[in-house]
Design a protein around this motif. Structure first.
Motif, PDB file in Angstrom:
ATOM      1  N   UNK A   1      21.129 111.258  64.769  1.00 20.04           N
ATOM      2  CA  UNK A   1      22.337 112.008  64.434  1.00 20.04           C
ATOM      3  C   UNK A   1      22.004 113.336  63.780  1.00 20.04           C
ATOM      4  N   UNK A   2      21.047 113.333  62.860  1.00 17.80           N
ATOM      5  CA  UNK A   2      20.631 114.579  62.208  1.00 17.80           C
ATOM      6  C   UNK A   2      20.068 115.567  63.218  1.00 17.80           C
ATOM      7  N   UNK A   3      19.285 115.064  64.175  1.00 14.14           N
ATOM      8  CA  UNK A   3      18.696 115.935  65.197  1.00 14.14           C
ATOM      9  C   UNK A   3      19.774 116.587  66.054  1.00 14.14           C
ATOM     10  N   UNK A   4      20.779 115.810  66.410  1.00 13.73           N
ATOM     11  CA  UNK A   4      21.880 116.346  67.223  1.00 13.73           C
ATOM     12  C   UNK A   4      22.627 117.429  66.454  1.00 13.73           C
TER      13      UNK A   4
ATOM     14  N   UNK B   1      24.737 105.023  61.177  1.00 14.78           N
ATOM     15  CA  UNK B   1      23.681 105.115  60.180  1.00 14.78           C
ATOM     16  C   UNK B   1      24.192 104.774  58.786  1.00 14.78           C
ATOM     17  N   UNK B   2      25.375 105.280  58.433  1.00 17.34           N
ATOM     18  CA  UNK B   2      25.950 105.003  57.115  1.00 17.34           C
ATOM     19  C   UNK B   2      26.369 103.539  56.995  1.00 17.34           C
ATOM     20  N   UNK B   3      27.007 103.008  58.033  1.00 11.16           N
ATOM     21  CA  UNK B   3      27.476 101.613  57.991  1.00 11.16           C
ATOM     22  C   UNK B   3      26.300 100.644  57.864  1.00 11.16           C
ATOM     23  N   UNK B   4      25.273 100.851  58.684  1.00 12.85           N
ATOM     24  CA  UNK B   4      24.114  99.949  58.620  1.00 12.85           C
ATOM     25  C   UNK B   4      23.376 100.101  57.301  1.00 12.85           C
ATOM     26  N   UNK B   5      23.359 101.320  56.751  1.00 15.46           N
ATOM     27  CA  UNK B   5      22.738 101.514  55.438  1.00 15.46           C
ATOM     28  C   UNK B   5      23.500 100.767  54.358  1.00 15.46           C
TER      29      UNK B   5
ATOM     30  N   UNK C   1      22.784 108.731  44.777  1.00 13.89           N
ATOM     31  CA  UNK C   1      22.948 110.132  45.205  1.00 13.89           C
ATOM     32  C   UNK C   1      22.922 110.320  46.726  1.00 13.89           C
ATOM     33  N   UNK C   2      21.990 109.647  47.408  1.00 16.80           N
ATOM     34  CA  UNK C   2      21.934 109.838  48.866  1.00 16.80           C
ATOM     35  C   UNK C   2      23.131 109.193  49.546  1.00 16.80           C
ATOM     36  N   UNK C   3      23.588 108.064  49.055  1.00 17.07           N
ATOM     37  CA  UNK C   3      24.791 107.442  49.606  1.00 17.07           C
ATOM     38  C   UNK C   3      25.993 108.373  49.438  1.00 17.07           C
ATOM     39  N   UNK C   4      26.109 108.945  48.257  1.00 19.10           N
ATOM     40  CA  UNK C   4      27.247 109.817  47.960  1.00 19.10           C
ATOM     41  C   UNK C   4      27.246 111.050  48.847  1.00 19.10           C
ATOM     42  N   UNK C   5      26.091 111.700  48.969  1.00 17.87           N
ATOM     43  CA  UNK C   5      26.023 112.918  49.782  1.00 17.87           C
ATOM     44  C   UNK C   5      26.124 112.616  51.270  1.00 17.87           C
ATOM     45  N   UNK C   6      25.684 111.444  51.686  1.00 21.44           N
ATOM     46  CA  UNK C   6      25.886 111.042  53.082  1.00 21.44           C
ATOM     47  C   UNK C   6      27.373 110.893  53.378  1.00 21.44           C
TER      48      UNK C   6
ATOM     49  N   UNK D   1      28.399 112.382  65.617  1.00 18.13           N
ATOM     50  CA  UNK D   1      29.243 111.687  64.638  1.00 18.13           C
ATOM     51  C   UNK D   1      29.119 110.169  64.731  1.00 18.13           C
ATOM     52  N   UNK D   2      29.146 109.554  65.926  1.00 18.91           N
ATOM     53  CA  UNK D   2      28.948 108.100  65.990  1.00 18.91           C
ATOM     54  C   UNK D   2      27.585 107.667  65.452  1.00 18.91           C
ATOM     55  N   UNK D   3      26.548 108.456  65.744  1.00 21.85           N
ATOM     56  CA  UNK D   3      25.219 108.122  65.213  1.00 21.85           C
ATOM     57  C   UNK D   3      25.232 108.172  63.687  1.00 21.85           C
ATOM     58  N   UNK D   4      25.834 109.234  63.141  1.00 18.85           N
ATOM     59  CA  UNK D   4      25.919 109.364  61.691  1.00 18.85           C
ATOM     60  C   UNK D   4      26.714 108.215  61.084  1.00 18.85           C
TER      61      UNK D   4
END
Length: 271
Positions: free
Chosen positions: A136-139, A193-197, A213-218, A187-190
């Protein structure tokens, strides 16, 4: 051995960069073909090396800065090859391929030795969460540079003052379409990624959301892209507005990846 071969991959990416820059100037199809096949060869070897490192390490190799940047570079190369084939926009290689080359150069400046996996990362959620997040980040990285290019071309057209080289790039309509395609895939990849995290956090730490912090900024990054998609579909945002929002969204991604790691710490600071 794999680290040494990675330098050969870098050489192929740099050759592809050179060919695409020459293609931007000369518009010779033979040069474009050389750039394409150099990139394709680099991507395939890079992919094989990533799989081989997975076999060597026994876990998904996206656990430190070297592995993360390497996988990001691989993902950018793969998605660009896909989008290039879909839109027949080889000329964007003069923008995207130099970027992925710089990312791999950056990766090679960090330690590359395989280390034991931290206990917190020993989970079958590791490959799912990291692969979806980084693809997702790469896209969105590609959309970031497409957006910058869109704004430059649009400004040149409006002021009727732009370098002749910009005539080589796709139309504003095509660039906007590429942005929307990136949005549709990224967006679906992102989101996954958040849901599985979150699921992984719940299984590891007993809580699905800890306001790390990373959860919040994600989450903030996800909200930015969610607003963009909503406005695109509901209000009909096009062109410049989409470009600006894609740029802002990716800046949030950069801060989430680098800023949180180096300045804020937290449970995700090892990534």
């Amino acid at each position: 051995m794999t680290h040494s071969i990675m330098y050969f991959v870098l050489v192929l990416y740099l050759l592809s960069t050179l060919f695409y820059l020459l293609f931007l100037i000369s518009d010779r199809r033979m040069i474009e073909s050389a750039g394409h096949f150099s990139l394709l060869a680099g991507f395939l070897i890079h992919l094989v090396l990533t799989v081989f490192r997975y076999i060597q390490a026994g876990y998904t190799p996206i656990t430190n800065i070297y592995e993360s940047l390497s996988f990001l570079s691989l993902s950018v190369a793969g998605f660009f090859l896909f989008i290039k084939q879909s839109y027949k926009i080889s000329i964007l290689g003069s923008v995207i391929v130099p970027v992925l080359s710089v990312i791999l150069i950056s990766a090679l400046t960090f330690p590359s030795e395989i280390r034991p996996l931290p206990v917190a990362l020993k989970s079958y959620w590791l490959p799912v969460h990291t692969v979806f997040s980084f693809v997702g980040n790469a896209i969105f990285l590609i959309s970031f540079f497409v957006s910058i290019l869109y704004l430059f071309v649009e400004r040149g057209i409006k002021k009727k003052k732009f370098l002749p080289i910009f005539l080589r790039f796709p139309s504003l309509e095509t660039l906007d379409s590429v942005n929307y395609r990136c949005m549709s895939y990224g967006f679906p990849f992102l989101t996954i990624g958040i849901i599985t995290g979150s699921i992984w956090a719940g299984m590891t730490w007993g809580s699905y959301w800890n306001w790390d912090p990373k959860e919040t900024w994600s989450l903030i990054t996800w909200i930015v892209y969610a607003i963009l998609i909503h406005n695109r579909l509901a209000i009909g945002w096009r062109g410049r507005r989409t470009a600006y929002m894609m740029i802002v969204g990716f800046l949030f991604i950069v801060f989430t990846f680098f800023g949180v790691n180096f300045f804020m710490g937290g449970r995700h600071s090892f990534l």
